[in-house]
Design a protein around this motif. Structure first.
Motif, mmCIF file in Angstrom:
data_model
loop_
_atom_site.group_PDB
_atom_site.id
_atom_site.type_symbol
_atom_site.label_atom_id
_atom_site.label_comp_id
_atom_site.label_asym_id
_atom_site.label_seq_id
_atom_site.Cartn_x
_atom_site.Cartn_y
_atom_site.Cartn_z
ATOM 1 N N PRO A 156 0.832 -1.209 0.000
ATOM 2 C CA PRO A 156 0.000 0.000 0.000
ATOM 3 C C PRO A 156 0.862 1.253 0.000
ATOM 4 C CG PRO A 156 -0.649 -1.517 1.747
ATOM 5 C CD PRO A 156 0.634 -2.031 1.191
ATOM 6 N N ASP A 157 0.420 2.285 -0.683
ATOM 7 C CA ASP A 157 1.131 3.562 -0.721
ATOM 8 C C ASP A 157 0.673 4.388 0.477
ATOM 9 O OD1 ASP A 157 2.303 5.968 -1.232
ATOM 10 O OD2 ASP A 157 1.784 6.029 -3.359
ATOM 11 N N VAL A 158 1.485 4.388 1.533
ATOM 12 C CA VAL A 158 1.093 5.051 2.784
ATOM 13 C C VAL A 158 0.925 6.546 2.584
ATOM 14 C CG1 VAL A 158 1.794 5.538 5.155
ATOM 15 C CG2 VAL A 158 2.226 3.281 4.175
ATOM 16 N N GLU A 159 1.837 7.166 1.823
ATOM 17 C CA GLU A 159 1.768 8.613 1.612
ATOM 18 C C GLU A 159 0.515 9.002 0.822
ATOM 19 O OE1 GLU A 159 3.509 10.872 2.861
ATOM 20 O OE2 GLU A 159 5.511 10.159 3.357
ATOM 21 N N ASP A 160 -0.062 8.054 0.088
ATOM 22 C CA ASP A 160 -1.246 8.325 -0.728
ATOM 23 C C ASP A 160 -2.538 8.197 0.080
ATOM 24 O OD1 ASP A 160 -2.379 8.982 -3.240
ATOM 25 O OD2 ASP A 160 -2.940 6.899 -3.569
ATOM 26 N N ASN A 161 -2.401 7.834 1.371
ATOM 27 C CA ASN A 161 -3.563 7.673 2.240
ATOM 28 C C ASN A 161 -4.273 9.015 2.416
ATOM 29 O OD1 ASN A 161 -4.863 7.752 5.022
ATOM 30 N ND2 ASN A 161 -4.421 5.568 4.844
ATOM 31 N N LEU A 162 -5.613 9.024 2.256
ATOM 32 C CA LEU A 162 -6.374 10.276 2.324
ATOM 33 C C LEU A 162 -6.232 10.960 3.683
ATOM 34 C CD1 LEU A 162 -9.701 9.333 0.487
ATOM 35 C CD2 LEU A 162 -7.930 10.912 -0.305
ATOM 36 N N LEU A 163 -6.221 10.160 4.764
ATOM 37 C CA LEU A 163 -6.090 10.740 6.098
ATOM 38 C C LEU A 163 -4.721 11.396 6.287
ATOM 39 C CD1 LEU A 163 -7.749 7.931 8.264
ATOM 40 C CD2 LEU A 163 -8.703 10.167 7.713
ATOM 41 N N VAL A 164 -3.672 10.753 5.766
ATOM 42 C CA VAL A 164 -2.318 11.309 5.877
ATOM 43 C C VAL A 164 -2.216 12.601 5.076
ATOM 44 C CG1 VAL A 164 0.113 10.922 5.318
ATOM 45 C CG2 VAL A 164 -1.241 9.077 6.315
ATOM 46 N N LYS A 165 -2.766 12.587 3.857
ATOM 47 C CA LYS A 165 -2.759 13.807 3.036
ATOM 48 C C LYS A 165 -3.488 14.944 3.741
ATOM 49 C CE LYS A 165 -2.415 11.991 -1.693
ATOM 50 N NZ LYS A 165 -3.146 11.829 -2.973
ATOM 51 N N GLY A 166 -4.646 14.605 4.345
ATOM 52 C CA GLY A 166 -5.423 15.621 5.055
ATOM 53 C C GLY A 166 -4.669 16.195 6.238
ATOM 54 N N ALA A 167 -3.998 15.315 7.009
ATOM 55 C CA ALA A 167 -3.239 15.773 8.172
ATOM 56 C C ALA A 167 -2.107 16.701 7.755
ATOM 57 C CB ALA A 167 -2.680 14.566 8.935
ATOM 58 N N ARG A 168 -1.422 16.333 6.681
ATOM 59 C CA ARG A 168 -0.308 17.166 6.198
ATOM 60 C C ARG A 168 -0.817 18.518 5.702
ATOM 61 N NH1 ARG A 168 4.480 14.849 6.180
ATOM 62 N NH2 ARG A 168 4.817 12.625 5.843
ATOM 63 N N ARG A 169 -2.009 18.520 5.102
ATOM 64 C CA ARG A 169 -2.553 19.757 4.538
ATOM 65 C C ARG A 169 -3.044 20.708 5.640
ATOM 66 N NH1 ARG A 169 -6.328 17.588 1.465
ATOM 67 N NH2 ARG A 169 -4.820 17.017 -0.141
ATOM 68 N N VAL A 170 -3.614 20.140 6.708
ATOM 69 C CA VAL A 170 -4.270 20.958 7.734
ATOM 70 C C VAL A 170 -3.307 21.388 8.839
ATOM 71 C CG1 VAL A 170 -6.037 20.892 9.553
ATOM 72 C CG2 VAL A 170 -6.535 19.950 7.300
ATOM 73 N N LEU A 171 -2.364 20.495 9.206
ATOM 74 C CA LEU A 171 -1.533 20.743 10.379
ATOM 75 C C LEU A 171 -0.091 21.073 10.003
ATOM 76 C CD1 LEU A 171 -2.734 17.726 12.547
ATOM 77 C CD2 LEU A 171 -3.321 20.125 12.923
ATOM 78 N N PRO A 172 0.553 21.979 10.772
ATOM 79 C CA PRO A 172 2.004 22.143 10.631
ATOM 80 C C PRO A 172 2.703 20.934 11.258
ATOM 81 C CG PRO A 172 1.176 23.550 12.392
ATOM 82 C CD PRO A 172 -0.027 22.897 11.763
ATOM 83 N N ILE A 173 3.602 20.310 10.528
ATOM 84 C CA ILE A 173 4.275 19.087 11.003
ATOM 85 C C ILE A 173 5.753 19.389 11.235
ATOM 86 C CG2 ILE A 173 4.737 16.657 10.535
ATOM 87 C CD1 ILE A 173 1.778 17.218 10.575
ATOM 88 N N SER A 174 6.263 19.006 12.407
ATOM 89 C CA SER A 174 7.686 19.201 12.693
ATOM 90 C C SER A 174 8.520 18.163 11.948
ATOM 91 C CB SER A 174 7.939 19.089 14.192
ATOM 92 O OG SER A 174 7.736 17.749 14.628
ATOM 93 N N ASP A 175 9.809 18.431 11.847
ATOM 94 C CA ASP A 175 10.713 17.476 11.198
ATOM 95 C C ASP A 175 11.158 16.384 12.162
ATOM 96 O OD1 ASP A 175 10.665 18.830 8.752
ATOM 97 O OD2 ASP A 175 12.270 20.182 9.381
ATOM 98 N N ASP A 176 11.162 16.695 13.456
ATOM 99 C CA ASP A 176 11.692 15.767 14.455
ATOM 100 C C ASP A 176 10.565 15.151 15.286
ATOM 101 O OD1 ASP A 176 14.349 16.390 13.732
ATOM 102 O OD2 ASP A 176 14.234 18.225 14.947
ATOM 103 N N TYR A 177 10.882 14.017 15.929
ATOM 104 C CA TYR A 177 9.897 13.321 16.762
ATOM 105 C C TYR A 177 9.723 13.963 18.137
ATOM 106 C CZ TYR A 177 8.776 9.632 13.527
ATOM 107 O OH TYR A 177 8.288 8.937 12.443
#
Length: 333
Positions: A156-177
């Motif tokens: 499965p293409d994880v990056e192509d997941n609709l929920l992941v795309k939505g999270a990346r679009r809506v939220l600022p994501i840090s580079d580190d854990y």
């Protein structure tokens, strides 16, 4: 034999919640790299709990329901191994540090269990109202089996997941854990960490697996308690199994083909059941013991054939299989 008592339901749910709580607490207070010895001990423990529960259940409610439980448990356990493939892909895609993988897996299992409980309740209600739902479940499993077999050499293409795309679009994501937190402050603003995106990805994958696994186990039994128990005990051991077999997963090159066969078999079983109940009682049904023999036989053959194949061709790597093609899909090394 008889109706499953409220006490049995209560004790079973309490046991599952207790075991999940222990997992969550361990993941939270002592993040660490889980070694082979620890993973083996936990795996043996969870399998022993599931088997002892099955023995008690069979003694209390009869051999037929006991057989249904063990068949359902084996079906769910085999599907959970495919789930592990996808967890491995998610972990590698997002480069999850080893000390946080324990936490991610436990949250993933909790999410999976919640989603499956919801689907069990919906499925049980539908089956009690409309017998043609057996036909719909059967056709869904046959379709899933065909798609899984067609795309058995893909992931499965994880990056192509609709929920992941939505999270990346809506939220600022840090580079580190950032110490394994889900949210943190970075340069004065609140951000989500990659760990949050990982949990979103696992949640989306859990939803897809619930759509397959619940109809599959309803193909073995129509008793909601058995569906719940088989799912719960199969999922409880998933975290330990991940650390135990992640090195072996790449060698199970025929697993997705075997799972496609199992899903197709259960799909046909459901269609025959619908025909027997709604159309003509002379249509034969597949007994649970035969189902158990077929499922175990397929899993044994698939495992042995995979290990033989990869011994002669160690460069061949297994894939989890996908339900749809990915035009830009890259095979794992």
């Amino acid at each position: 034999m008889g109706e499953i008592s409220a006490l049995t339901w209560g004790v079973t749910v309490a046991l599952v919640v207790l075991l999940l709580a222990v997992d969550l607490v361990l993941a939270a207070i002592r993040p660490h790299r889980v070694g082979f010895g620890e993973a083996t001990a936990w795996s043996v423990f969870y399998i022993a709990v599931a088997v002892l529960f099955g023995v008690w259940f069979a003694m209390s409610y009869g051999g037929d329901l006991g057989t249904e439980y063990f068949t359902g448990y084996i079906v769910e356990k085999s599907l959970s191994v495919d789930n592990l493939f996808v967890f491995v892909i998610i972990m590698s895609t997002f480069a999850v540090p080893e000390e946080h993988q324990h936490k991610v897996l436990t949250f993933g299992i909790v999410l999976a269990l919640i989603m499956r409980v919801i689907f069990i309740l919906i499925g049980a209600a539908l089956l009690s109202l409309f017998s043609f739902v057996f036909l719909l479940f059967g056709l869904l499993l046959i379709y899933t089996a065909v798609q899984l077999f067609r795309h058995r050499d893909e992931d499965p293409d994880v990056e192509d997941n609709l929920l992941v795309k939505g999270a990346r679009r809506v939220l600022p994501i840090s580079d580190d854990y950032i110490g394994g937190k889900l949210f943190a402050r970075e340069q004065g603003r609140r951000v989500a960490t990659p760990l949050f995106v990982v949990l979103v990805a696992i949640g989306g994958i859990d939803l897809l697996f619930a759509l397959d696994s619940i109809p599959a186990v309803f193909g073995v039994t129509s008793e909601p308690f058995i569906v719940f128990a088989a799912n719960a005990f199969a999922l409880l051991g998933l975290r330990a199994l991940f650390f135990l077999v992640k090195g072996l997963l790449d060698r199970l090159v025929y697993l997705s083909s075997g799972l496609a066969l199992i899903l197709a078999f259960i799909g046909v079983k459901l269609v025959l059941h619908w025909l027997h109940v709604d159309i003509d009682p002379r249509v034969p049904e597949i007994p649970t013991m035969l189902s158990l023999a077929v499922i175990v036989g397929v899993l044994v053959i698939v495992t042995v054939a995979s290990l033989i194949k990869t011994r002669g061709h160690p460069e061949i790597k297994a894939h989890s299989g996908s339900l749809r093609a990915h035009p830009h899909h890259e095979r794992r090394d």
